[in-house]
Design an enzyme around this catalytic site. Structure first.
Site, PDB file in Angstrom:
ATOM      1  N   GLY A  13       0.810  -1.216   0.000  1.00 47.92           N
ATOM      2  CA  GLY A  13       0.000   0.000   0.000  1.00 47.92           C
ATOM      3  C   GLY A  13       0.840   1.260   0.000  1.00 47.92           C
ATOM      4  N   ALA A  14       1.905   1.282  -0.797  1.00 47.07           N
ATOM      5  CA  ALA A  14       2.857   2.391  -0.765  1.00 47.07           C
ATOM      6  C   ALA A  14       2.551   3.490  -1.770  1.00 47.07           C
ATOM      7  CB  ALA A  14       4.269   1.857  -1.007  1.00 47.07           C
ATOM      8  N   GLY A  17      -0.516   7.959   1.306  1.00 46.31           N
ATOM      9  CA  GLY A  17      -0.637   7.962   2.757  1.00 46.31           C
ATOM     10  C   GLY A  17       0.595   7.484   3.500  1.00 46.31           C
ATOM     11  N   GLY A  19       1.989   4.565   3.741  1.00 40.76           N
ATOM     12  CA  GLY A  19       2.907   3.726   2.979  1.00 40.76           C
ATOM     13  C   GLY A  19       3.843   4.520   2.092  1.00 40.76           C
ATOM     14  N   TYR A 191     -13.747  -3.305   9.295  1.00 41.56           N
ATOM     15  CA  TYR A 191     -12.396  -2.735   9.257  1.00 41.56           C
ATOM     16  C   TYR A 191     -11.692  -2.939  10.598  1.00 41.56           C
ATOM     17  CZ  TYR A 191      -8.690   0.722   9.554  1.00 41.56           C
ATOM     18  OH  TYR A 191      -7.474   1.327   9.764  1.00 41.56           O
TER      19      TYR A 191
END
Length: 331
Positions: A13-14, A17, A19, A191
């Protein structure tokens, strides 16, 4: 074989945000980073926009919501015959406005599939690669909202994280089941549950493999990154009010660059070399605050429940018999 002189880190997830900013901080520390992302074009644009130096990072496709994609990512990495020094399980999806569950290609509720099951499979597949490094770390992002030892984890909106008796997983976790506890679908709770599972996963990895491999397994909560793209699917009013509230009322707000620095420290710095720890900087951001080992709730630290979750997860992602993962050295 690919030659790489800098220590190597994979960050899921880079493309945005936490990441993305962790990627920059890791590069600043002298590391080479593989940005493992579902949208590789977005990742390339984000890396360029942040001014990341070419040659210090690379981008590989990974859709954590699809187990075949996780296996393909690992196969592609393994084919390069590289030692892996750190894996950062960061990627997450948060879809609080869903009225009905969205399903992964494997038929699982998408938040749990992406945030937890994809990372569970990836972490297990990469253990052998991490063993090639003399000082490997596997760092997983947790959240205060899934830790009832802290105030944020007690907020009953939509409901606190609670896996119940794992009835949903025991029932196969496919339609019509959408929640780990087998109860009616609540997207926000899904979540929270997925992040609780991630913290339990890290504790179980520590229990099973730290003594055997020397790999350091830890989790962290870097603070409330209230303006991260994680909240892009939240109501617009929430996206406007939440950062203000965290900055001015709770004082829990942490910027994306600072969150990236904190994750990078947990990955790379000697003072974070203890395994089985959940690192935190507290719910209120004070000047000069040092990280500390934050206690986790009984839900996260129940060893028997963590083993049960592990064994059910092994079945859901199609791994080998628990404790007998192929290729993992017993050294």
């Amino acid at each position: 074989m690919t030659t790489q002189h800098n220590p190597l880190c994979i960050i899921t997830g880079a493309s945005s945000g936490v990441g993305l900013h962790t990627t920059r901080s890791m590069i600043d520390k002298g590391w080479h980073v593989i940005m493992a992302c579902r949208d590789t074009e977005k990742a390339a644009s984000a890396a360029k926009g942040l001014g990341l130096p070419t040659g210090r990072y690379e981008i590989m496709h990974l859709d954590l919501g699809a187990l075949d994609s996780v296996r393909a990512f690992h196969a592609a990495f393994r084919s390069q015959d590289r030692a892996l020094d750190a894996l950062v399980c960061n990627a997450a999806t948060y879809l609080p406005q869903l009225k009905a569950p969205m399903r992964s290609p494997d038929g699982y509720e998408i938040s749990v599939a992406t945030n937890y099951l994809g990372h569970f499979l990836l972490a297990n597949l990469m253990l052998e690669d991490l063993q090639k490094s003399p000082s490997a770390r596997l760092v997983t992002l947790g959240t205060v909202t899934a830790n009832s030892e802290e105030f944020g984890g007690k907020v009953p909106i939509p409901a606190p994280a609670d896996l119940g008796d794992l009835q949903g997983m025991k029932g196969g976790f496919k339609d019509p089941i959408a929640m780990i506890d087998g109860k009616p679908f609540k997207p926000g709770k899904a979540y929270k549950d997925s992040k609780l599972c991630c913290m339990m996963m890290s504790r179980e990895l520590h229990a099973r493999y730290h003594a055997r491999t020397g790999i350091v397994f830890s989790t962290l909560y870097p603070g409330c990154v209230a303006d991260t793209p994680l909240f892009r699917n939240a109501p617009r009013l929430f996206q406007k009010i939440f950062p203000w509230f965290q900055k001015n009322v709770t004082k829990g707000y942490v910027s994306q660059p600072l969150s990236g620095e904190r994750v990078a420290d947990v990955v790379a710095e000697p003072e974070f070399g203890q395994s089985g720890v959940h690192w935190s900087w507290g719910n209120r951001q004070l000047a000069g605050r040092e990280a500390f080992a934050q206690g986790l709730s009984s839900k996260a630290t129940d060893a028997g429940r963590s083993r049960e979750l592990w064994e059910l997860s092994v079945g859901l992602v199609g791994l080998a018999t628990p404790g007998h993962l192929p290729g993992l050295s017993s050294a």
